[in-house]
Design a protein around this motif. Structure first.
Motif, mmCIF file in Angstrom:
data_model
loop_
_atom_site.group_PDB
_atom_site.id
_atom_site.type_symbol
_atom_site.label_atom_id
_atom_site.label_comp_id
_atom_site.label_asym_id
_atom_site.label_seq_id
_atom_site.Cartn_x
_atom_site.Cartn_y
_atom_site.Cartn_z
ATOM 1 N N LEU A 180 0.799 -1.217 0.000
ATOM 2 C CA LEU A 180 0.000 0.000 0.000
ATOM 3 C C LEU A 180 0.842 1.282 0.000
ATOM 4 O O LEU A 180 0.285 2.364 -0.252
ATOM 5 N N VAL A 181 2.136 1.189 0.279
ATOM 6 C CA VAL A 181 2.962 2.401 0.409
ATOM 7 C C VAL A 181 2.983 3.234 -0.877
ATOM 8 O O VAL A 181 2.744 4.454 -0.829
ATOM 9 N N PRO A 182 3.284 2.678 -2.060
ATOM 10 C CA PRO A 182 3.253 3.528 -3.265
ATOM 11 C C PRO A 182 1.877 4.110 -3.559
ATOM 12 O O PRO A 182 1.773 5.239 -4.053
ATOM 13 N N PHE A 183 0.823 3.367 -3.239
ATOM 14 C CA PHE A 183 -0.527 3.917 -3.453
ATOM 15 C C PHE A 183 -0.816 5.058 -2.484
ATOM 16 O O PHE A 183 -1.539 5.998 -2.829
ATOM 17 N N LEU A 184 -0.266 4.992 -1.277
ATOM 18 C CA LEU A 184 -0.439 6.093 -0.333
ATOM 19 C C LEU A 184 0.191 7.379 -0.856
ATOM 20 O O LEU A 184 -0.388 8.469 -0.748
ATOM 21 N N VAL A 185 1.385 7.257 -1.430
ATOM 22 C CA VAL A 185 2.065 8.435 -1.966
ATOM 23 C C VAL A 185 1.272 9.034 -3.122
ATOM 24 O O VAL A 185 1.110 10.259 -3.233
ATOM 25 N N ILE A 186 0.753 8.186 -3.994
ATOM 26 C CA ILE A 186 -0.011 8.671 -5.146
ATOM 27 C C ILE A 186 -1.322 9.312 -4.697
ATOM 28 O O ILE A 186 -1.707 10.389 -5.169
ATOM 29 N N LEU A 187 -2.028 8.681 -3.771
ATOM 30 C CA LEU A 187 -3.292 9.238 -3.293
ATOM 31 C C LEU A 187 -3.091 10.538 -2.532
ATOM 32 O O LEU A 187 -3.985 11.388 -2.486
ATOM 33 N N ALA A 188 -1.927 10.709 -1.927
ATOM 34 C CA ALA A 188 -1.682 11.903 -1.123
ATOM 35 C C ALA A 188 -1.308 13.106 -1.962
ATOM 36 O O ALA A 188 -1.707 14.235 -1.633
ATOM 37 N N PHE A 189 -0.566 12.923 -3.056
ATOM 38 C CA PHE A 189 0.041 14.063 -3.742
ATOM 39 C C PHE A 189 -0.361 14.226 -5.203
ATOM 40 O O PHE A 189 -0.040 15.262 -5.786
ATOM 41 N N CYS A 190 -1.000 13.253 -5.814
ATOM 42 C CA CYS A 190 -1.347 13.385 -7.235
ATOM 43 C C CYS A 190 -2.675 14.111 -7.411
ATOM 44 O O CYS A 190 -3.412 14.352 -6.456
ATOM 45 N N GLY A 191 -2.954 14.467 -8.662
ATOM 46 C CA GLY A 191 -4.195 15.141 -8.989
ATOM 47 C C GLY A 191 -5.400 14.239 -8.826
ATOM 48 O O GLY A 191 -5.277 13.015 -8.670
ATOM 49 N N PRO A 192 -6.604 14.818 -8.846
ATOM 50 C CA PRO A 192 -7.814 14.017 -8.603
ATOM 51 C C PRO A 192 -8.022 12.896 -9.618
ATOM 52 O O PRO A 192 -8.414 11.792 -9.235
ATOM 53 N N GLU A 193 -7.765 13.161 -10.896
ATOM 54 C CA GLU A 193 -8.013 12.131 -11.913
ATOM 55 C C GLU A 193 -7.046 10.962 -11.765
ATOM 56 O O GLU A 193 -7.452 9.798 -11.790
ATOM 57 N N LEU A 194 -5.752 11.263 -11.606
ATOM 58 C CA LEU A 194 -4.766 10.194 -11.441
ATOM 59 C C LEU A 194 -4.981 9.449 -10.128
ATOM 60 O O LEU A 194 -4.844 8.213 -10.071
ATOM 61 N N ALA A 195 -5.324 10.174 -9.071
ATOM 62 C CA ALA A 195 -5.568 9.522 -7.779
ATOM 63 C C ALA A 195 -6.782 8.596 -7.849
ATOM 64 O O ALA A 195 -6.777 7.520 -7.251
ATOM 65 N N LYS A 196 -7.795 9.002 -8.582
ATOM 66 C CA LYS A 196 -8.979 8.144 -8.713
ATOM 67 C C LYS A 196 -8.656 6.859 -9.457
ATOM 68 O O LYS A 196 -9.125 5.775 -9.076
ATOM 69 N N ALA A 197 -7.831 6.953 -10.498
ATOM 70 C CA ALA A 197 -7.451 5.753 -11.250
ATOM 71 C C ALA A 197 -6.657 4.784 -10.370
ATOM 72 O O ALA A 197 -6.922 3.570 -10.351
ATOM 73 N N PHE A 198 -5.685 5.302 -9.622
ATOM 74 C CA PHE A 198 -4.884 4.436 -8.756
ATOM 75 C C PHE A 198 -5.671 3.950 -7.546
ATOM 76 O O PHE A 198 -5.308 2.942 -6.943
ATOM 77 N N LEU A 199 -6.720 4.663 -7.190
ATOM 78 C CA LEU A 199 -7.583 4.171 -6.120
ATOM 79 C C LEU A 199 -8.264 2.880 -6.529
ATOM 80 O O LEU A 199 -8.316 1.906 -5.750
ATOM 81 N N TYR A 200 -8.754 2.831 -7.755
ATOM 82 C CA TYR A 200 -9.372 1.599 -8.250
ATOM 83 C C TYR A 200 -8.344 0.467 -8.377
ATOM 84 O O TYR A 200 -8.644 -0.698 -8.094
ATOM 85 N N ILE A 201 -7.135 0.827 -8.786
ATOM 86 C CA ILE A 201 -6.086 -0.198 -8.898
ATOM 87 C C ILE A 201 -5.746 -0.771 -7.526
ATOM 88 O O ILE A 201 -5.552 -1.987 -7.367
#
Length: 328
Positions: free
Chosen positions: A249-270
């Motif tokens: 979950l660590v790389p997903f935490l970094v992406i969800l914390a700092f990326c834009g809404p569209e990219l964060a939403k895509a990685f949330l589903y992943i």
């Protein structure tokens, strides 16, 4: 013009006068010289006429005969000047009456989440310290996760030799899962960012409490039904998958914390997809282990999953949503 020049020369040349001689005395008497008179020529008349003011009711003199010199601009506009004008009109930092900004970086959408940088840095730092301090434990952990054909006793013996890193990775799983739940609810606009100081510790305590109660219940059931070894095997698989999930979950935490809404939403589903795969893998491995000790049907195992695994998670999720959203 030659005639006028010759006339001017003649008019300005002094006239030679002879001194008269008196016949009776024979003495020469001096005679005063006449002052030459300068005649005004036509050019002088024109200049004087042009200098005199014009009086109303009189005929004005025409000055068309004087050649007019065309006005030459001091500085002609070049291509570079046109480029500067275009740049000044299009660039907001070069326009007049605009505030000067020292920070040329784009304005971030989440200015109140500066604390999240330090929190995520602490999470990554904790994982790095654990891995560098217990490298052999990490090797055995992923070997046990990727190779289920090894005997349970051999895997447990290898990992039980380091109880402290085992405890540290359990704590890291609790922190990682709590941060993931917080970012999940924040991205879905269930909670505001200003309540993080209260929500994140509450989620850490909740996750730790849930898995502590689960561990105690599994131990109690194993003692109650005389299946201590089976309970140990199931607990080992459960917390093995949890440790791997906390690291994943660590790389997903970094992406969800700092990326834009569209990219964060895509990685949330992943991330949800990977969590579902790990949970399914845990139940598949648990079923194969439990089948060695007990004889039961698949229906009974499915009912157990719905009653003791899925239902508590759904109830806790519903309670959290009602508490955080106020029942809306």
């Amino acid at each position: 013009m030659a005639a006028q020049d010759s006339a001017a020369v003649r008019s300005t040349t002094p006239v030679a006068t002879e001194s008269p001689v008196r016949k009776d005395t024979g003495i020469v008497q001096p005679v005063k010289k006449k002052v030459p008179v300068i005649k005004k020529d036509s050019v002088g008349v024109k200049l004087a006429a042009s200098a005199t003011p014009v009086v109303a009711g009189t005929d004005t003199l025409r000055t068309d005969s004087i050649p007019q010199v065309p006005a030459v601009p001091l500085h002609q506009e070049t291509t570079y000047d046109k480029y500067l004008k275009t740049l000044t009109a299009s660039n907001i930092f070069l326009k007049l009456n605009k505030p000067h900004r020292l920070d040329l970086n784009p304005v971030r959408a989440y200015r109140d989440l500066d604390w999240l940088v330090y929190v995520m840095g602490g999470v990554v730092l904790l994982l790095g310290i654990i891995r560098l301090s217990y490298l052999k434990y990490f090797t055995d952990l992923f070997r046990a996760f990727l190779n289920p054909t090894l005997s349970q006793r051999q895997l447990k013996d290898q990992l039980s030799q380091s109880p402290f890193p085992n405890f540290l990775l359990n704590i890291f799983f609790v922190i990682s899962l709590a941060m993931y739940l917080y970012l999940l609810m924040y991205r879905q606009n269930y909670i505001p960012g200003s309540n993080a100081w209260m929500v994140i510790p509450a989620l850490i305590v909740l996750v730790a409490l849930v898995y502590s109660i689960k561990y105690v219940m599994l131990r109690f059931c194993g003692w109650l039904f005389g299946s201590v070894e089976l309970a140990d095997a199931y607990i080992f698989i459960l917390y093995l998958i949890n440790k791997v999930l906390g690291i994943l979950l660590v790389p997903f935490l970094v992406i969800l914390a700092f990326c834009g809404p569209e990219l964060a939403k895509a990685f949330l589903y992943i991330s949800v997809f990977f969590i579902v795969i790990l949970v399914a893998y845990r139940y598949i491995r648990s079923y194969s282990v439990v089948k060695q000790y007990l004889s039961f049907s698949r229906l009974h195992f499915f009912l157990y999953l719905c009653a003791f695994e899925v239902a508590p998670v759904l109830i806790i999720t519903k309670v959290l949503l009602v508490w955080l959203t106020g029942g809306h």
